[in-house]
Scaffold this motif. Structure first.
Motif, PDB file in Angstrom:
ATOM      1  N   ASP A   1       0.489  -0.847  -0.145  1.00 13.69           N
ATOM      2  CA  ASP A   1      -0.453   0.000  -0.126  1.00 13.69           C
ATOM      3  C   ASP A   1       1.008   1.178   0.173  1.00 13.69           C
ATOM      4  OD1 ASP A   1      -1.973  -1.629   0.277  1.00 13.69           O
ATOM      5  OD2 ASP A   1      -2.408  -1.010   1.962  1.00 13.69           O
ATOM      6  N   ARG A   2       0.540   2.556  -0.608  1.00 18.26           N
ATOM      7  CA  ARG A   2       1.244   3.773  -0.615  1.00 18.26           C
ATOM      8  C   ARG A   2       1.626   3.847   0.366  1.00 18.26           C
ATOM      9  NH1 ARG A   2      -2.582   7.450  -5.140  1.00 18.26           N
ATOM     10  NH2 ARG A   2      -1.928   5.777  -6.832  1.00 18.26           N
ATOM     11  N   GLY A   3       1.104   3.578   2.001  1.00 20.46           N
ATOM     12  CA  GLY A   3       1.155   4.412   3.287  1.00 20.46           C
ATOM     13  C   GLY A   3       2.239   3.570   3.895  1.00 20.46           C
ATOM     14  N   THR A   4       2.947   1.950   3.516  1.00 16.96           N
ATOM     15  CA  THR A   4       3.327   1.046   3.749  1.00 16.96           C
ATOM     16  C   THR A   4       4.886   1.942   3.560  1.00 16.96           C
ATOM     17  OG1 THR A   4       1.566  -0.395   3.427  1.00 16.96           O
ATOM     18  CG2 THR A   4       4.214  -1.230   4.162  1.00 16.96           C
ATOM     19  N   ILE A   5       5.637   1.261   4.698  1.00 20.58           N
ATOM     20  CA  ILE A   5       7.272   1.712   4.418  1.00 20.58           C
ATOM     21  C   ILE A   5       7.947   0.262   4.437  1.00 20.58           C
ATOM     22  CG2 ILE A   5       9.021   2.619   6.255  1.00 20.58           C
ATOM     23  CD1 ILE A   5       6.964   4.855   7.399  1.00 20.58           C
ATOM     24  N   MET A   6       9.198  -0.180   3.825  1.00 27.93           N
ATOM     25  CA  MET A   6       9.255  -1.159   3.698  1.00 27.93           C
ATOM     26  C   MET A   6      10.536  -1.342   4.030  1.00 27.93           C
ATOM     27  SD  MET A   6       8.340  -3.220   1.434  1.00 27.93           S
ATOM     28  CE  MET A   6       9.260  -3.976   0.918  1.00 27.93           C
ATOM     29  N   HIS A   7      11.130  -2.736   4.765  1.00 33.77           N
ATOM     30  CA  HIS A   7      12.081  -2.308   6.179  1.00 33.77           C
ATOM     31  C   HIS A   7      12.751  -3.384   5.733  1.00 33.77           C
ATOM     32  CE1 HIS A   7       9.497  -0.562   8.096  1.00 33.77           C
ATOM     33  NE2 HIS A   7      10.477   0.256   9.251  1.00 33.77           N
ATOM     34  N   THR A   8      14.156  -4.004   5.848  1.00 28.40           N
ATOM     35  CA  THR A   8      15.137  -4.921   5.487  1.00 28.40           C
ATOM     36  C   THR A   8      15.163  -5.599   6.896  1.00 28.40           C
ATOM     37  OG1 THR A   8      16.834  -3.177   7.029  1.00 28.40           O
ATOM     38  CG2 THR A   8      16.253  -3.553   4.650  1.00 28.40           C
ATOM     39  N   LEU A   9      15.119  -6.729   6.970  1.00 28.11           N
ATOM     40  CA  LEU A   9      15.549  -8.663   7.830  1.00 28.11           C
ATOM     41  C   LEU A   9      16.323  -7.268   8.883  1.00 28.11           C
ATOM     42  CD1 LEU A   9      14.607 -10.724   8.422  1.00 28.11           C
ATOM     43  CD2 LEU A   9      16.461 -11.579   7.546  1.00 28.11           C
ATOM     44  N   ASP A  10      17.388  -6.932   8.592  1.00 27.16           N
ATOM     45  CA  ASP A  10      18.573  -6.865   9.517  1.00 27.16           C
ATOM     46  C   ASP A  10      18.258  -5.563  10.275  1.00 27.16           C
ATOM     47  OD1 ASP A  10      20.476  -8.178   8.503  1.00 27.16           O
ATOM     48  OD2 ASP A  10      21.587  -6.894   7.067  1.00 27.16           O
ATOM     49  N   GLN A  11      16.968  -4.498   9.640  1.00 28.86           N
ATOM     50  CA  GLN A  11      16.560  -3.203  10.974  1.00 28.86           C
ATOM     51  C   GLN A  11      15.615  -3.859  11.413  1.00 28.86           C
ATOM     52  OE1 GLN A  11      14.754  -1.333   7.437  1.00 28.86           O
ATOM     53  NE2 GLN A  11      16.446   0.274   7.330  1.00 28.86           N
ATOM     54  N   LEU A  12      14.420  -5.233  10.574  1.00 24.54           N
ATOM     55  CA  LEU A  12      14.223  -5.276  12.123  1.00 24.54           C
ATOM     56  C   LEU A  12      14.234  -6.592  13.447  1.00 24.54           C
ATOM     57  CD1 LEU A  12      11.159  -6.792   9.538  1.00 24.54           C
ATOM     58  CD2 LEU A  12      11.121  -5.391  12.024  1.00 24.54           C
ATOM     59  N   ASN A  13      16.108  -7.472  12.863  1.00 16.76           N
ATOM     60  CA  ASN A  13      16.822  -8.042  13.770  1.00 16.76           C
ATOM     61  C   ASN A  13      17.367  -7.211  15.129  1.00 16.76           C
ATOM     62  OD1 ASN A  13      15.925 -10.257  12.953  1.00 16.76           O
ATOM     63  ND2 ASN A  13      17.758 -10.304  11.563  1.00 16.76           N
ATOM     64  N   ALA A  14      17.695  -5.610  14.373  1.00 18.76           N
ATOM     65  CA  ALA A  14      18.431  -4.925  15.565  1.00 18.76           C
ATOM     66  C   ALA A  14      17.669  -3.822  16.544  1.00 18.76           C
ATOM     67  CB  ALA A  14      18.974  -3.514  14.562  1.00 18.76           C
ATOM     68  N   MET A  15      15.964  -3.570  15.762  1.00 24.69           N
ATOM     69  CA  MET A  15      15.180  -2.880  16.301  1.00 24.69           C
ATOM     70  C   MET A  15      14.606  -3.641  17.253  1.00 24.69           C
ATOM     71  SD  MET A  15      11.853  -2.497  13.873  1.00 24.69           S
ATOM     72  CE  MET A  15      12.184  -1.664  12.068  1.00 24.69           C
ATOM     73  N   PRO A  16      14.220  -2.312  19.352  1.00 24.98           N
ATOM     74  CA  PRO A  16      13.688  -3.051  20.052  1.00 24.98           C
ATOM     75  C   PRO A  16      12.349  -3.681  20.013  1.00 24.98           C
ATOM     76  CG  PRO A  16      14.083  -0.405  19.774  1.00 24.98           C
ATOM     77  CD  PRO A  16      14.097  -1.146  18.854  1.00 24.98           C
ATOM     78  N   PRO A  17      11.852  -4.520  20.976  1.00 26.41           N
ATOM     79  CA  PRO A  17      10.892  -5.223  20.405  1.00 26.41           C
ATOM     80  C   PRO A  17       9.320  -4.336  20.470  1.00 26.41           C
ATOM     81  CG  PRO A  17      12.759  -5.864  22.727  1.00 26.41           C
ATOM     82  CD  PRO A  17      13.118  -4.803  22.006  1.00 26.41           C
ATOM     83  N   ASP A  18       9.454  -3.242  21.123  1.00 25.04           N
ATOM     84  CA  ASP A  18       8.117  -2.291  21.007  1.00 25.04           C
ATOM     85  C   ASP A  18       8.426  -2.182  19.782  1.00 25.04           C
ATOM     86  OD1 ASP A  18      10.407  -0.840  21.667  1.00 25.04           O
ATOM     87  OD2 ASP A  18       9.024   0.949  22.838  1.00 25.04           O
ATOM     88  N   ALA A  19       9.593  -1.670  19.441  1.00 22.05           N
ATOM     89  CA  ALA A  19       9.433  -1.086  17.224  1.00 22.05           C
ATOM     90  C   ALA A  19       8.993  -2.411  16.153  1.00 22.05           C
ATOM     91  CB  ALA A  19      11.066  -0.430  17.182  1.00 22.05           C
ATOM     92  N   PHE A  20       9.883  -3.337  16.872  1.00 23.92           N
ATOM     93  CA  PHE A  20       9.680  -4.526  15.616  1.00 23.92           C
ATOM     94  C   PHE A  20       8.432  -5.276  15.526  1.00 23.92           C
ATOM     95  CE2 PHE A  20       9.025  -9.598  15.635  1.00 23.92           C
ATOM     96  CZ  PHE A  20       9.695  -9.327  14.545  1.00 23.92           C
ATOM     97  N   ALA A  21       7.225  -5.326  16.935  1.00 21.91           N
ATOM     98  CA  ALA A  21       5.746  -5.397  16.857  1.00 21.91           C
ATOM     99  C   ALA A  21       5.341  -4.755  16.162  1.00 21.91           C
ATOM    100  CB  ALA A  21       5.649  -5.659  18.708  1.00 21.91           C
TER     101      ALA A  21
END
Length: 347
Positions: free
Chosen positions: A22-42
């Motif tokens: 969707d136009r409002g969706t922001i793509m993230h890399t898997l590396d970014q997800l792995n490095a995020m704090p748990p609340d940001a990941f969720a």
């Protein structure tokens, strides 16, 4: 009922359901997800699983993930491992599949886009069967009918609903979770990119060979029809293929398809036999579609090259087939003879 494609050669029923975020969706890399704090990941994965933030919260504790496929498997494992009452509540939180549900203000953006992209109006006279069947389903199993609409045509959504009504409750909870796996896999790849992407796209291509002159057939217009709707069209190049696949980048919906090869103009230019070989220079092992002939020797359809006649023997050649693997590869060659043609499923 038949429909015609709109601008851009895309059928109305696939808009918003082609695998594009969707136009409002922001793509993230898997590396970014792995490095995020748990609340940001969720928060990043919010909405992949319908009204179930606890799925991503639990999966965050299983990081790091080596692939996007492993991430999805961990998310699904969280659902499968949940207590029965929590899993049932999760199933009940999914919206009903119906035109009425599209007016529900609590419907998530992902569900709204997916359901709108299904175009249930394509059921025509069968549309009246759908709402009562959905109601019977929810009464029988205690949760709404769940299906990944991005992988099926309306007719096969209805067929699946009718078939699943005879399941036992345990069988149907398992079937619903399989569909949730398909739904969430598509939503996840709309948001996350990285190594080991799960397969979510089908592939459809075609190839036309002129067996009279022993070369690829250039300039053949090919139309792709899906259950009465024209969804794509292209013209063969000098290799007898289209410049890009007839379908790629999204699931090839389960359903009935037809490729229409417009060969009339091409066949009108066939030689009278003076400058073409009299035998077929291209060999293959497909099942021939030639009818049994009782013609005397020398006049059999596979004999001498056809004369330059008007109108030619061929005009539009339809090839109908079913798609049962939305992420599968379907290649449809057309071997064009003077008075015959051959086709098969290739790779």
């Amino acid at each position: 009922m038949q429909g015609i494609i709109g601008p851009g050669n895309v059928a109305p029923d696939i808009i918003g359901a082609t695998g594009t975020p969707d136009r409002g969706t922001i793509m993230h890399t898997l590396d970014q997800l792995n490095a995020m704090p748990p609340d940001a990941f969720a928060a990043t994965l919010d909405g992949v699983f319908e009204y179930a933030p606890w799925v991503a919260e639990a999966a965050a504790r299983r990081r790091p993930f080596a692939s996007v496929t492993a991430l999805h498997e961990a998310l699904m494992a969280t659902v499968h491992d949940a207590p029965a009452d929590r899993c049932l509540g999760f199933l009940r939180s999914h919206p009903a599949l119906s035109a009425i549900a599209l007016t529900d203000l609590t419907l998530t953006a992902a569900s709204r886009t997916e359901q709108a992209g299904l175009a249930m109006s394509g059921l025509d006279d069968q549309i009246a069967q759908f709402e009562p069947a959905c109601s019977s389903y929810e009464t029988r199993f205690g949760f709404p009918f769940i299906v990944c609409v991005r992988r099926q045509t309306p007719r096969f959504v209805l067929r699946g609903l009718q078939r699943r009504l005879i399941n036992t409750p345990d069988q149907e909870r398992a079937a619903a979770l399989v569909e949730i796996g398909h739904i969430t896999r598509l939503r996840l790849v709309d948001r996350v990119h990285g190594p080991g992407m799960p397969p979510t796209s089908g592939h459809l291509s075609a190839h036309v060979l002129d067996t009279v002159r022993g070369k690829p057939a250039e300039g053949i217009r090919i139309e792709v029809w899906r259950e009465g709707v024209l969804i794509q069209q292209a013209v063969t190049n000098q290799d007898g293929r289209t410049d890009v696949p007839l379908w790629a980048g999204a699931p090839l919906r389960i359903g009935r398809y037809e490729l229409r090869f417009d060969v009339q103009d091409y066949c009108s230019g066939w030689p009278d036999g003076n400058d073409a070989p009299s035998s077929n220079p291209i060999s293959s092992n497909p099942i021939s579609l030639n009818p049994i002939s009782s013609d005397p020797p020398g006049t059999h359809p596979t004999g001498p090259d056809p004369p330059d006649i008007d109108p030619p023997w061929h005009d539009v050649i339809p090839i109908r087939f079913g798609v049962a693997e939305p992420e599968g590869r379907y290649h449809v060659p057309l071997l064009l003879g003077g008075f015959s043609f051959t086709t098969y499923r290739g790779s």
